[in-house]
Write a protein that holds these residues in place. Structure first.
Motif, PDB file in Angstrom:
ATOM      1  N   THR A1289     -63.207-125.878  43.417  1.00 10.92           N
ATOM      2  CA  THR A1289     -64.088-126.881  42.816  1.00 10.92           C
ATOM      3  C   THR A1289     -63.833-128.285  43.330  1.00 10.92           C
ATOM      4  O   THR A1289     -64.637-129.186  43.084  1.00 10.92           O
ATOM      5  CB  THR A1289     -63.923-126.879  41.289  1.00 10.92           C
ATOM      6  OG1 THR A1289     -62.591-127.299  40.959  1.00 10.92           O
ATOM      7  CG2 THR A1289     -64.184-125.506  40.714  1.00 10.92           C
ATOM      8  N   SER A1307     -71.167-135.366  40.070  1.00 13.47           N
ATOM      9  CA  SER A1307     -72.563-135.452  40.511  1.00 13.47           C
ATOM     10  C   SER A1307     -72.799-136.751  41.261  1.00 13.47           C
ATOM     11  O   SER A1307     -72.030-137.717  41.136  1.00 13.47           O
ATOM     12  CB  SER A1307     -73.527-135.369  39.319  1.00 13.47           C
ATOM     13  OG  SER A1307     -73.322-136.441  38.437  1.00 13.47           O
ATOM     14  N   SER A1321     -77.756-134.699  42.243  1.00  8.91           N
ATOM     15  CA  SER A1321     -77.123-133.691  43.093  1.00  8.91           C
ATOM     16  C   SER A1321     -75.852-133.213  42.392  1.00  8.91           C
ATOM     17  O   SER A1321     -74.902-133.983  42.207  1.00  8.91           O
ATOM     18  CB  SER A1321     -76.789-134.275  44.473  1.00  8.91           C
ATOM     19  OG  SER A1321     -77.957-134.716  45.123  1.00  8.91           O
ATOM     20  N   ASP A1322     -75.862-131.947  41.960  1.00 12.83           N
ATOM     21  CA  ASP A1322     -74.702-131.377  41.266  1.00 12.83           C
ATOM     22  C   ASP A1322     -73.605-131.089  42.285  1.00 12.83           C
ATOM     23  O   ASP A1322     -73.787-130.306  43.214  1.00 12.83           O
ATOM     24  CB  ASP A1322     -75.126-130.098  40.545  1.00 12.83           C
ATOM     25  CG  ASP A1322     -73.976-129.505  39.736  1.00 12.83           C
ATOM     26  OD1 ASP A1322     -72.940-130.172  39.600  1.00 12.83           O
ATOM     27  OD2 ASP A1322     -74.130-128.363  39.255  1.00 12.83           O
ATOM     28  N   LEU A1323     -72.451-131.732  42.127  1.00 12.72           N
ATOM     29  CA  LEU A1323     -71.348-131.561  43.070  1.00 12.72           C
ATOM     30  C   LEU A1323     -70.241-130.666  42.506  1.00 12.72           C
ATOM     31  O   LEU A1323     -69.446-130.113  43.266  1.00 12.72           O
ATOM     32  CB  LEU A1323     -70.759-132.928  43.449  1.00 12.72           C
ATOM     33  CG  LEU A1323     -71.750-133.930  44.069  1.00 12.72           C
ATOM     34  CD1 LEU A1323     -71.054-135.253  44.320  1.00 12.72           C
ATOM     35  CD2 LEU A1323     -72.341-133.388  45.352  1.00 12.72           C
ATOM     36  N   ASN A1325     -70.512-127.857  40.556  1.00 11.83           N
ATOM     37  CA  ASN A1325     -70.749-126.416  40.516  1.00 11.83           C
ATOM     38  C   ASN A1325     -71.147-125.846  41.866  1.00 11.83           C
ATOM     39  O   ASN A1325     -71.619-124.715  41.955  1.00 11.83           O
ATOM     40  CB  ASN A1325     -71.827-126.109  39.483  1.00 11.83           C
ATOM     41  CG  ASN A1325     -71.409-126.505  38.084  1.00 11.83           C
ATOM     42  OD1 ASN A1325     -70.267-126.259  37.692  1.00 11.83           O
ATOM     43  ND2 ASN A1325     -72.315-127.137  37.337  1.00 11.83           N
ATOM     44  N   LYS A1326     -70.990-126.609  42.926  1.00 19.80           N
ATOM     45  CA  LYS A1326     -71.300-126.133  44.269  1.00 19.80           C
ATOM     46  C   LYS A1326     -70.007-125.872  45.025  1.00 19.80           C
ATOM     47  O   LYS A1326     -68.968-126.450  44.755  1.00 19.80           O
ATOM     48  CB  LYS A1326     -72.161-127.157  45.015  1.00 19.80           C
ATOM     49  CG  LYS A1326     -73.570-127.305  44.469  1.00 19.80           C
ATOM     50  CD  LYS A1326     -74.358-128.331  45.260  1.00 19.80           C
ATOM     51  CE  LYS A1326     -74.546-127.906  46.694  1.00 19.80           C
ATOM     52  NZ  LYS A1326     -75.373-128.880  47.465  1.00 19.80           N
ATOM     53  N   LYS A1327     -70.091-125.029  46.000  1.00 21.66           N
ATOM     54  CA  LYS A1327     -68.934-124.650  46.793  1.00 21.66           C
ATOM     55  C   LYS A1327     -68.557-125.763  47.758  1.00 21.66           C
ATOM     56  O   LYS A1327     -69.379-126.245  48.529  1.00 21.66           O
ATOM     57  CB  LYS A1327     -69.264-123.369  47.573  1.00 21.66           C
ATOM     58  CG  LYS A1327     -68.160-122.899  48.508  1.00 21.66           C
ATOM     59  CD  LYS A1327     -66.992-122.311  47.766  1.00 21.66           C
ATOM     60  CE  LYS A1327     -65.952-121.705  48.712  1.00 21.66           C
ATOM     61  NZ  LYS A1327     -64.837-121.131  47.994  1.00 21.66           N
ATOM     62  N   TRP A1328     -67.301-126.209  47.697  1.00 27.62           N
ATOM     63  CA  TRP A1328     -66.787-127.210  48.628  1.00 27.62           C
ATOM     64  C   TRP A1328     -66.159-126.511  49.827  1.00 27.62           C
ATOM     65  O   TRP A1328     -65.502-125.481  49.697  1.00 27.62           O
ATOM     66  CB  TRP A1328     -65.730-128.099  47.972  1.00 27.62           C
ATOM     67  CG  TRP A1328     -66.257-129.045  46.921  1.00 27.62           C
ATOM     68  CD1 TRP A1328     -66.423-128.790  45.606  1.00 27.62           C
ATOM     69  CD2 TRP A1328     -66.672-130.397  47.129  1.00 27.62           C
ATOM     70  NE1 TRP A1328     -66.918-129.883  44.954  1.00 27.62           N
ATOM     71  CE2 TRP A1328     -67.085-130.904  45.875  1.00 27.62           C
ATOM     72  CE3 TRP A1328     -66.749-131.232  48.241  1.00 27.62           C
ATOM     73  CZ2 TRP A1328     -67.541-132.200  45.707  1.00 27.62           C
ATOM     74  CZ3 TRP A1328     -67.202-132.541  48.075  1.00 27.62           C
ATOM     75  CH2 TRP A1328     -67.600-133.007  46.832  1.00 27.62           C
ATOM     76  N   GLN A1344     -69.265-131.154  51.431  1.00 22.05           N
ATOM     77  CA  GLN A1344     -70.438-130.314  51.201  1.00 22.05           C
ATOM     78  C   GLN A1344     -71.687-131.099  51.568  1.00 22.05           C
ATOM     79  O   GLN A1344     -71.703-132.339  51.567  1.00 22.05           O
ATOM     80  CB  GLN A1344     -70.520-129.818  49.754  1.00 22.05           C
ATOM     81  CG  GLN A1344     -70.676-130.874  48.707  1.00 22.05           C
ATOM     82  CD  GLN A1344     -70.944-130.275  47.336  1.00 22.05           C
ATOM     83  OE1 GLN A1344     -72.110-130.035  46.995  1.00 22.05           O
ATOM     84  NE2 GLN A1344     -69.868-130.032  46.561  1.00 22.05           N
ATOM     85  N   ASP A1347     -78.162-132.418  51.599  1.00 17.76           N
ATOM     86  CA  ASP A1347     -79.385-131.840  52.137  1.00 17.76           C
ATOM     87  C   ASP A1347     -79.169-131.652  53.641  1.00 17.76           C
ATOM     88  O   ASP A1347     -78.027-131.679  54.119  1.00 17.76           O
ATOM     89  CB  ASP A1347     -80.605-132.720  51.832  1.00 17.76           C
ATOM     90  CG  ASP A1347     -80.414-134.160  52.245  1.00 17.76           C
ATOM     91  OD1 ASP A1347     -80.873-135.047  51.528  1.00 17.76           O
ATOM     92  OD2 ASP A1347     -79.803-134.405  53.304  1.00 17.76           O
ATOM     93  N   ASN A1351     -74.431-135.763  53.694  1.00 15.55           N
ATOM     94  CA  ASN A1351     -73.275-135.012  53.216  1.00 15.55           C
ATOM     95  C   ASN A1351     -72.309-135.951  52.538  1.00 15.55           C
ATOM     96  O   ASN A1351     -72.387-137.176  52.672  1.00 15.55           O
ATOM     97  CB  ASN A1351     -72.592-134.277  54.378  1.00 15.55           C
ATOM     98  CG  ASN A1351     -72.069-135.233  55.432  1.00 15.55           C
ATOM     99  OD1 ASN A1351     -71.032-135.857  55.249  1.00 15.55           O
ATOM    100  ND2 ASN A1351     -72.793-135.382  56.540  1.00 15.55           N
TER     101      ASN A1351
END
Length: 1574
Positions: A1289, A1307, A1321-1323, A1325-1328, A1344, A1347, A1351
């Protein structure tokens, strides 16, 4: 002889006198010779030159005939000559000898080059001897060019022949009136070019009249470089190909050519267009003005021209640069059928708009479109709608609504428009006070021609101005109601130059004076002087006056002019405010707020110090109010700068016997701290139970509590408590154990009622009244549920009504007649208030005698005549007869002697032998059939009674129909009923003339109806395309269907196989794409070519299936057409329908100091800077230099953090808290807790060696181990903090015993200029993606993609071994052992709009650790989690937050700096409250608009503070360790070189992703959370 000599002498004297008189009035010889020379040079030899005075004798006036030459005194003033032959050209030399010419007319002359070109010619201003004449040149046979500038009052040129006319019109510049008339335009006017040494001329003829058709001869006109001041023509010229026309003004002649209006579309490059006509009756093709082919470059447009009605709203979309519109037209210009406002949009840069003479009604819709326009004039448009309650004209400074038919009243909201005109409408009601107060200087003219009820109050004393002052930073604001419309009319002492922000509502000025300065504010126009204080303070009451009608007046200072902000409580009562000023408040006592009825009641007055009682009467709500001495009174005023009200606590003696007596108020110390009653007449506090001291601030033992019905009051508020025994001693008229019951004055209520102890009032029986029921109550008669019917006063002592004027009767129900006795000729009907007259009189008062006329149908004279009441005789109307006029006279009164007149209906009843309206004709009846004479098919002869039948009709009544062949060819008979032959079986035809052989039939039709039957043979001859014996089959066009189908003879169509189509199956078949909401071929808006399978889309459609929408305009500046919506999708830096208007943004700022100075703003501002303005904190920043990427301006002095507003091109970029004045002194937190020194240049503490933390309040640990060592027995064990990084995370955690703190980026939020969320932009819950340096496992790099182009990179560094010191943004900072250092880089973010900014959100949270042993050993330190964000201040360099749990505190420290696109600039920090809670804080870092990169660098470190119990239960080791984590969000450096070096170094240092981790352990067996113990 003597007589003759005397006569001769007299004659000689007279002759001599006449000679000298003649000589004195004759022209001088020089002008005579000049004129004769002119004539002789041009073929007129009639006159001779006079060489001397003798030869001149007798020739003095021969030229002054009034035709060729006109003379005045000794000079020729006018020359008018015609040339019949070719002679020498006219040059300037011919006129140099004339000294007082006023006009010259030359007809049919050759014109020399020098006539108007000599620099020192007769007409030039350099010639001091001659005035500027008027020159007319008619039909010149040669005309060369001007090169000089003659000063002429008028130049008239007319020509009738073909010639070349070339005019370099430098010479036109000083001509007042230029007229050119072309009557023979085959050669015509060749060129009019206005050039002066390569520059545009500075002047031009003030009036230019050119009479010819531009439409026919526009190709002969010049290519204009400048514009005419005025052009008078019958049509609009076609300016195709003309360049650089700055201004064009055209006056169209009457009956101008309407077709020429189409050339308006070519005026694309003209800045200023004015087209007017005197002939408004001509209606034009208005689409030429609005629906132009391309963009119009006009900035100003004035049209005075008739426009016809329209069926749809017109658009100004092709006028993107228009700032001024003035349209004068006719009533026919209206929107059919709604009559709404004629336009659906307006130009974006429009500042001035005027339309008059048209017809529309929807003023609300008009206001919605005009909301951004500064000056609006919609006068004289027949507007009939109601004036809306609210408008959105927040930017409008001038509004003209005059000369319409607007209804309704003027709402208060219109006070915010500085200059407004309501004159000549149908408005009514009250003019708002904001206008009434300022009606001087002719402002009243803006309200004339309406039906206002308070127009007579104009310019009277204005007592409704409500000013107040408020300080915000370095600004002071004058706010309130009815403040006026002109800052120059407001003066103040001390002096302040006020500037109006919102009319009538808010004025502002820069202010650096005392915070509590008292101002005198003078409003000049209403001549009113008021007071106000810069910052409100507690109101001071100096005097109070109580009146017997229950009115109270307070006198003092620091009240307010707004009574809605004032509330006054007297004991448990309200004193409702009637009026208030800065120094005076008037109110009326009541039991309820704002409820003051008109009923009569008694007020009980109680003096606690005396025994006697008295009563007074006042206007209250019908309930008794108990008053007395020393009643606690609170005067409360709501502050305009704080949510807490400002209060003054006093006590007043409310005694009506002292009616109107002033009571001086002596203030008590500190208002008794609200713990007692201030005895205002002595200034001494009477403390409540439990308090003591001069100001009631000391608390005493409360003793035994007494009972009470209200926990906030002692003994229910109506007694005193004996704290020794807990018993209440009740006040007079109160009883009960808690004094909650109220005793009546007379407990027995005089024996006529009972006492209600709830309110202490007697409830009387139905026959008594009064406070103690001592007065009798007699009910008066009632009607309509009202005493005395509501039209009189009831005396309840007697029960008798005293009726109002005009009312009678015991219950006042009767209505008195105008003449009560009805003149003695009738009686008054008091039910309706009218006289019933006797039969001999009439009139409202029966004052007139009456002789009745006859009546019919209850109408006098039947309603068809006039009654003479003097005689009682009717005079009938024309066509009426009879004494009562009820009869109707016939047209022929005697009905021709063959009948009688029925006067009831006015028609003749004829006898049986006559007919007609007047029975004038004899009558013999003809036969009838179907109730029609002669069956309706013949003519009746009433003389004979015989019918003459029409052709084809037979019979005596013409009812029979004749057959075509009457005898049916001998093969049948005629049926006269239907007029057809019935043939025998062997014949046919209409006349049975043909033999008959039947042909085959189908569907009961011979030859199926598709062929011809030969009745001779009985064979069908089929029509083309038909087959079969009965012609029933249909043949295909290609019988074999080209081999790709079969022919269906039922319908004659080929049935093709699946791969072919066409009538004859001759075409291949391919399916077109399916699309659209209806899922049809080509989406239903195109034609399918089934041969190719491709759609041929309708105009404006796109995509292969025609479901797309083409844009109607070109999309500029890299904008692309969104085929789904049909609109341009602009890039972030552009807007408008075609992406032509730039959207600027700010990325960084180089600020100035608090003294003010130069400010450099970086970003992107385009090359267009229309109406550019920069304000910082509401203060104008004076522009010095502007480029595409920088703005340099000068700002005044100020403090703290400010918003930045950059406005241009119709767009505003608002940077919230993006500017901070550079301060030389910053305050340190808690003054470093006396354990360090403050570096005031940055506000950072330098702690002593024994302490640490941002405020030096935490003792520094002795070692980095988990326990302390040394000989000091007082040293306590320090719990070890461990850092952990979650590689999945990207979160970092700090654990200490049973508490775990987590820090993470959750975010990245894009905000618009109003602070609204545009995109998140949800940061979390996204894969780093993680990279770890094998050589340093304490550093982690996460990244990450946001778009495809942008980045975010996130680096965490664990500080191990020892603390880390470094210099950052000019400050010396330190990170303790066990801390974390984080860097964040955001690159190439793609904004939705250039006006948007970013907010990066960090989460700091507290939770329980999974270490159970720690929980058991740390139970004494368990506390609920709490958070504190009170120390966040954008005006300071450093800000702090904290989260505490179980005696450990996570503290946050922020530095408001960021590197934006390589430059250091200010940023602000805020708490995202809706995401925060006691266990977590979400901090938002408000970043500027970074186009390439935003770079920030937070740090986290572990510190120790006292009060932690290292061993629960051991009092000697009690110590709590405070764990603050400093979160520092700064600029990593001031230099771009340092930033570049760090980034390059890190790029190569962390290039191997997870390589070392894969080598050292298996990822499958490893837990996600790594722990590194130090």
């Amino acid at each position: 002889m003597k007589y003759c000599i005397n006569n001769l002498l007299l004659l000689l004297v007279l002759t001599t006198t006449l000679f000298f008189i003649k000589i004195s009035n004759a022209i001088i010889r020089d002008e005579y010779n000049c004129a004769v020379g002119f004539l002789r040079a041009h073929g007129n030899y009639t006159f001779l030159t006079a060489n001397d005075d003798s030869s001149y004798l007798g020739l003095e006036n021969v030229l002054c005939d009034g035709n060729s030459f006109k003379c005045l005194g000794n000079y020729i003033v006018s020359v008018n000559l015609y040339s019949k032959e070719d002679v020498d050209p006219i040059s300037v030399g011919y006129f140099n000898c004339f000294f007082n010419l006023s006009s010259i007319t030359l007809d049919n002359f050759l014109i020399d080059l020098s006539l108007l070109n000599n620099d020192k010619n007769y007409f030039n201003s350099l010639n001091p001897f001659h005035s500027a004449p008027s020159v007319s040149i008619i039909n010149p046979r040669i005309f060369l060019e001007f090169k000089a500038s003659p000063y002429l009052s008028s130049l008239y040129i007319s020509f009738n022949r073909k010639f070349d006319f070339q005019q370099l019109s430098y010479g036109f510049a000083n001509i007042s009136n230029l007229v050119m008339i072309d009557n023979y335009l085959t050669g015509g006017l060749q060129n009019i070019t206005i050039v002066r040494n390569g520059y545009y001329p500075t002047s031009f003829p003030r009036s230019l009249y050119v009479s010819y058709s531009f439409k026919k001869y526009y190709h002969l006109l010049p290519k204009l470089i400048y514009s005419f001041s005025e052009l008078f023509s019958k049509n609009l010229p076609d300016f195709t190909g003309y360049k650089n026309i700055l201004k064009f003004k055209l006056d169209l002649q009457n009956h101008f050519e309407i077709d020429s209006i189409i050339y308006f579309k070519n005026y694309t490059g003209i800045d200023d267009i004015e087209i007017t006509t005197r002939d408004l009756s001509i209606l034009t093709n208005q689409s030429c003005f609005f629906d132009t082919n391309g963009l119009m470059g006009a900035k100003k447009l004035k049209l005075k021209i008739g426009i016809d009605s329209i069926k749809e709203e017109k658009s100004w979309g092709n006028y993107p640069f228009l700032t001024d519109i003035e349209l004068t037209t006719v009533r026919s210009f209206t929107l059919i059928p709604t009559g709404s406002f004629q336009f659906k949009n307006l130009p974006p840069l429009l500042t001035n708009f005027k339309i008059s003479g048209s017809n529309f009604s929807d003023i609300v819709y008009a206001f919605s479109l005009l909301k951004n326009v500064s000056t609006i004039d919609i006068s004289d448009n027949l507007i009939t709608s109601k004036l809306p309650e609210y408008h959105n004209l927040n930017k409008t400074k001038n509004l003209n609504l005059s000369n319409n038919s607007i209804t309704g009243s003027i709402p208060q909201s219109y006070c915010t428009i500085p200059n407004i005109n309501f004159s000549n409408n149908n408005l009514n009601g009250l003019i708002p006070n904001c206008f009434i107060c300022f009606m001087k200087n002719n402002l009243e003219n803006n309200f004339l021609g309406n039906n206002f009820t308070n127009k007579d109050s104009m310019n009277n004393y204005c007592g409704v101005i409500e000013p107040s002052l408020r300080i915000d930073g370095d600004m002071i604001y004058l706010e309130g109601k009815n403040l006026g419309f002109d800052s120059n009319s407001i003066s103040s002492t001390p002096y302040i130059p006020w500037k109006m922000e919102i009319a009538s509502t808010r004025f502002s000025a820069i202010y650096q004076g005392s915070q509590y300065q008292l101002f005198d504010i003078y409003f000049q126009i209403p001549n009113v002087l008021l007071k106000a204080r810069a910052t409100q303070i507690k109101p001071y009451v100096a005097m109070a006056t109580v009146f017997s009608n229950n009115t109270v007046i307070f006198v003092g200072t620091d009240f307010t002019y707004d009574k809605t902000l004032v509330s006054i409580n007297v004991s448990s009562y309200y004193c409702n405010v009637i009026s208030t000023t800065f120094s005076r408040i008037e109110c009326i006592l009541s039991n309820e707020i704002e409820v003051i009825a008109s009923s009569t009641s008694e007020i009980l007055v109680i003096d606690n110090n005396i025994d006697n009682l008295s009563t007074l009467t006042a206007a209250t709500d019908g309930m008794s109010i108990i008053l007395g001495d020393n009643m606690k009174t609170v005067v409360r005023i709501q502050s305009n700068s704080s949510s807490q009200p400002l209060e003054s606590h006093i006590s007043i003696n409310y005694d009506p016997s002292n009616n109107g007596t002033n009571t001086q108020i002596i203030p008590c110390p500190e208002d008794c701290n609200n713990n007692g009653l201030c005895i205002s007449k002595t200034g001494i506090c009477q403390c409540n139970n439990g308090f003591q001291g001069t100001n009631c601030s000391s608390v005493v033992d409360p003793g035994v509590p007494c009972p009470t019905s209200n926990s906030s009051l002692v003994c229910s508020g109506f007694g005193t408590c004996n704290s020794i025994n807990g018993y209440c001693t009740c006040f007079v008229f109160h009883n009960g154990h808690d004094c909650s019951l109220t005793q009546c004055i007379d407990p027995s209520c005089s024996g006529f009622g009972y006492c209600n102890t709830t309110n202490g009032q007697c409830k009387c029986d139905s026959s008594h009244q009064g406070t103690v029921c001592s007065l009798p109550f007699v009910q008066c008669p009632t009607s309509n549920n009202a005493d005395c019917n509501g039209y009189g006063n009831c005396n309840n002592q007697t029960g008798i009504c005293a009726c109002d004027t005009g009312r009678v009767g015991s219950d006042c129900r009767g209505i008195l007649c105008t003449i009560p006795n009805c003149s003695g000729h009738g009686y008054c009907d008091n039910i309706i208030g009218k006289c019933n007259c006797d039969s001999s009189h009439q009139g409202d008062g029966c004052e007139m005698e009456l002789i009745s006329c006859p009546t019919s149908n209850k109408a006098i004279c039947s309603g068809s005549g006039t009654c003479n009441n003097q005689t009682g005789i009717c005079t009938c109307d024309s066509g009426r007869i009879g004494s009562d006029c009820s009869g109707i006279q016939c047209f022929v009164p005697n009905c021709s002697g063959h009948g009688y007149c029925d006067n009831i209906i006015g028609k003749c009843n004829c006898d049986s032998s006559h007919q007609g309206d007047g029975c004038e004709m004899e009558l013999i009846s003809c036969p009838t059939s179907n109730k029609a004479i002669c069956s309706g098919s013949g003519t009746c002869n009433n003389q004979t009674g015989i019918c003459t039948c029409d052709t084809g009709r037979v019979g005596n009544d013409c009812s029979g129909i004749l057959c075509t062949i009457p005898n049916c060819s001998g093969h049948g008979y005629c049926d006269n009923i239907i007029g057809k032959c019935n043939c025998d079986s062997s014949h046919q035809g209409d006349g049975c003339e043909m033999e008959l052989i039947s042909c085959p039939t189908s569907n009961k039709a011979i030859c199926s109806g598709s062929g011809t039957c030969n009745n001779q043979t009985g064979i069908c001859t089929c029509d083309s395309g038909r087959i079969g014996s009965d012609c029933n089959g249909i043949q295909c066009f290609v019988p074999n269907c080209n081999g790709y189908g079969t022919c269906n003879t039922i319908n004659g169509q080929c049935m093709c196989d699946s791969s072919h189509q066409g009538v004859d199956c001759e075409l291949n078949y391919k399916v077109c794409p399916i699309g659209g909401s209806n899922k049809t071929e080509c989406s239903g808006i195109g034609l399918c070519n089934n041969q190719t399978g491709e759609c041929l889309c309708d105009k404006g459609a796109a995509y292969s299936d025609c479901s797309g929408i083409l844009c109607s305009v070109n999309c500029y500046n890299d904008g692309v057409c969104n085929l789904d919506s049909g609109k341009c999708k602009c890039t972030a830096n552009w807007k408008s329908d075609d992406c032509s208007i730039p959207i600027h943004y700010l990325s960084s700022i180089d600020p100035c100091t608090t003294s003010g100075g130069q400010v450099t703003i970086y970003g992107w501002f385009s090359t267009q800077h229309t109406n550019l303005s920069v304000t910082i904190g509401g203060l104008e920043c004076v522009l010095l230099q502007t480029t595409e990427n920088t703005i340099i301006c000068q700002i005044g002095a100020g403090l703290g953090t400010k918003d930045v507003n950059i406005t241009q091109n119709g767009s505003s970029f608002i940077g919230k808290n993006k500017f901070q004045y550079i301060s030389t002194v910053y305050k340190c937190p808690k003054d470093c807790s006396n354990h360090g020194t403050c570096d005031s240049s940055v506000g950072v503490c330098n702690c002593n060696s024994e302490y640490t933390g941002f405020d030096c309040s935490s003792p520094r640990p002795q070692t980095s181990s988990s326990t302390t060592t040394g000989g000091d027995n007082n040293k306590q064990d320090i719990p070890v903090s461990k850092t952990e990084v979650n590689i999945e995370t990207g979160a970092a955690a700090i654990n200490n015993q049973d508490v775990s703190y987590e820090i993470s980026i959750i975010s990245l939020v894009e905000l618009d200029y109003n602070g609204n969320v545009v995109k998140t932009s949800d940061l979390k819950n996204k894969k780093w993606n993680i990279t770890v340096d094998p050589s340093n496992t304490n550093i982690y790099q996460f990244s990450q993609s946001i778009d495809n182009l942008s980045n975010i990179t996130y680096i965490i560094e664990e500080v191990v071994g020892s603390s880390k010191k470094y210099t950052f943004a000019g400050m010396n900072l330190e990170i303790d052992q066990g801390g974390l250092k984080i860097s964040v880089s955001i690159k190439n973010y793609q904004y939705e709009s250039a006006l948007n900014t970013l907010q990066l959100r960090f989460l700091s949270s507290a939770g329980e650790s999974s270490n159970n042993d720690s929980k058991e050993n740390n139970s004494c330190n368990e506390h609920e989690a709490e958070s504190d964000t009170s120390n966040i201040d954008p005006n300071l360099t450093l800000n702090y937050i904290s989260i505490s749990k179980n005696s450990k505190i996570l503290s946050g420290r922020f530095i408001n700096k960021v590197v934006s696109d390589g430059r250091s600039t200010f940023m602000s920090t805020e708490t995202v409250k809706d995401l925060s809670s006691p266990t977590k804080i979400v901090v938002g870092l408000n970043l500027p608009h970074c186009s390439t990169e935003c770079f920030i660098d937070p740090d986290f470190s572990v510190l120790v503070s006292p009060n932690f119990e290292s061993s629960c239960g051991n009092s000697d080791s009690k110590r709590v360790w405070l764990i603050p984590v400093a979160v520092v969000v700064p600029v990593v450096c001031f230099s771009i070189l340092i930033l570049g070096s760090i980034l390059i170094y890190r790029k190569h240092r962390y290039s191997i992703r997870l390589f070392a981790m894969k080598k050292s352990f298996s990822l499958k067996q490893r837990v996600k959370l790594r722990s590194f113990k130090k």
